[in-house]
Motif scaffolding. Structure first.
Motif, PDB file in Angstrom:
ATOM      1  N   ARG A 211     107.701 197.610  39.851  1.00 47.16           N
ATOM      2  CA  ARG A 211     106.729 198.574  39.320  1.00 47.16           C
ATOM      3  C   ARG A 211     106.524 199.729  40.300  1.00 47.16           C
ATOM      4  O   ARG A 211     106.454 200.898  39.906  1.00 47.16           O
ATOM      5  CB  ARG A 211     105.410 197.843  39.062  1.00 47.16           C
ATOM      6  N   GLU A 215     106.993 203.570  39.470  1.00 47.75           N
ATOM      7  CA  GLU A 215     105.864 204.512  39.532  1.00 47.75           C
ATOM      8  C   GLU A 215     106.139 205.633  40.530  1.00 47.75           C
ATOM      9  O   GLU A 215     105.675 206.756  40.348  1.00 47.75           O
ATOM     10  CB  GLU A 215     104.577 203.752  39.855  1.00 47.75           C
ATOM     11  N   LEU A 221     102.136 203.949  35.421  1.00 44.24           N
ATOM     12  CA  LEU A 221     102.444 203.428  34.084  1.00 44.24           C
ATOM     13  C   LEU A 221     101.140 203.162  33.346  1.00 44.24           C
ATOM     14  O   LEU A 221     100.115 202.877  33.967  1.00 44.24           O
ATOM     15  CB  LEU A 221     103.233 202.119  34.208  1.00 44.24           C
ATOM     16  N   PRO A 223      99.167 200.748  30.448  1.00 41.82           N
ATOM     17  CA  PRO A 223      99.334 199.459  29.763  1.00 41.82           C
ATOM     18  C   PRO A 223      99.702 199.658  28.301  1.00 41.82           C
ATOM     19  O   PRO A 223      99.244 200.599  27.655  1.00 41.82           O
ATOM     20  CB  PRO A 223      97.952 198.801  29.884  1.00 41.82           C
ATOM     21  N   TYR A 236     104.074 197.903  29.734  1.00 40.82           N
ATOM     22  CA  TYR A 236     103.552 199.230  30.098  1.00 40.82           C
ATOM     23  C   TYR A 236     104.443 200.294  29.465  1.00 40.82           C
ATOM     24  O   TYR A 236     105.514 199.981  28.940  1.00 40.82           O
ATOM     25  CB  TYR A 236     103.598 199.424  31.622  1.00 40.82           C
TER      26      TYR A 236
END
Ligand code: SAM
Length: 329
Positions: A211, A215, A221, A223, A236
């Protein structure tokens, strides 16, 4: 009717491995040194699988996933899926595939009633794909994905297992596919399965790490709540993206408490937990002429011995000696 295990988990999901054969040899799934195949007569016949399903569904199984090995290499699999569709009480049948045969079997899958597909793909680079899988079939997989997108399969989930130093430099490229395509790209943590000497803690790229990489490239991101989704994936989106990014974290944030699954291996064993070799042989009693009541008793017994959780952090080496292609991913 609902099936509960000893930890009060509702079990409604059966993954059926229809074969241990595969047209790829992914280094971490079906190591080339361990390719001893189960003899054909030891593999369940479709009628035997259907018998188990017909007993399991009234007990509470409503979701079925067809897997393998590579399910599309087993002759007659489309007819088997069509027969499954006739079993009253099954709400959903989905399929997991490496995609090699998707292009040629796309229409047949549609006709058999499959719309939900998981496709495994660990690299967007043909050369690297060959190193991982031992096959030059990357183009076929890529074309197969395009074909099922055009044909309207939904959802189409692309499963990638990032492994440190092997393909973790492609994480952002996989995430990028969700910008303009409705694909669900899911990152699955590498698990110690099959006495896997390639697995070590550092080889597993955790979901948090994945993640973070995404990112850094695309910003925070957001949800995504999928309708009716009760799966293990945390979902996400990249803001403005059309697809979904999912994180499946069996190692760093195990989801055993919400596990709904049983597995039926191609050689006829009920395996209550992917990461434990505790299994129940259901084929021998079946071939010995046992009654449906006895099979029901064995299915219920498998819930009594379903482990409450896996013990990867405590003892990774003891998790699973069976290689993944022989379990059914
Ligand atoms: N042949 C089909 C396919 O490729 O999707 C179905 C079977 S395959 C065993 C199912 C999935 O298991 C693949 O996505 C594969 O990447 C994944 N898998 C295999 N070994 C794994 C491991 N040690 N850790 C995490 N995922 C693994």
């Amino acid at each position: 009717m609902s099936l509960k295990d000893h930890s009060n988990r509702t079990i409604d999901y059966l993954r059926i491995s229809v074969t241990d054969r595969c047209n790829l040899s992914c280094a971490y799934c079906k190591p080339r040194s361990q390719v001893k195949m189960t003899p054909h007569q030891e593999i369940l016949r479709y009628e035997e699988m259907l018998r188990i399903v017909r007993i399991a569904v009234p007990l509470g199984i409503s979701h079925i996933r067809i897997t393998g090995g590579e399910p599309l290499v087993r002759r007659g699999v489309l007819g088997f899926i069509a027969k499954l569709r006739e079993v009253e009480g099954i709400e959903d049948i989905s399929l997991t595939t490496n995609g090699v045969l998707l292009g040629e079997m796309c229409q047949g899958l549609r006709d058999a009633g499959i719309s939900r597909l998981n496709i495994s793909l660990d690299s967007l680079k043909p050369e690297r794909f060959r190193e991982i899988t031992g096959s030059d079939a990357w183009d076929l997989v890529w074309q197969g994905i395009a074909r099922v997108e055009e044909a309207g399969f939904s959802p189409i989930k692309i499963n990638m297992v990032p492994v440190k130093g092997v393909n973790d430099d492609e994480i952002a490229d996989f995430a990028r596919m969700t910008l303009d395509r409705r694909l669900h790209v899911r990152f699955i943590e590498f698990m110690p399965i099959g006495a896997n000497d390639r697995w070590h803690t550092e080889a597993c790229v955790t979901s948090d790490r994945v993640r973070d990489i995404i990112e850094r490239e695309f910003g925070p991101l957001v949800p995504f709540m999928a309708k009716g989704s009760a799966g293990p994936s945390d979902n996400y989106q990249i803001p403005g993206g059309r697809g979904v990014i999912g994180f499946i974290s069996p190692i760093s944030k195990h989801f055993c408490a919400s596990c709904r699954r049983l597995r039926l291996t191609a050689d006829g064993r009920i395996r209550p937990c992917l990461l434990s070799d505790t299994e129940i042989d259901i084929k021998s009693p079946m071939r010995g002429g046992c009654s449906d009541e006895e099979l029901e008793r064995l299915l219920r017994f498998s819930l009594e011995i379903k482990p409450e959780r896996h013990y990867v952090s405590e003892n990774p080496a003891a998790c699973s000696q069976r290689i993944m292609s022989r379990i059914g991913g």
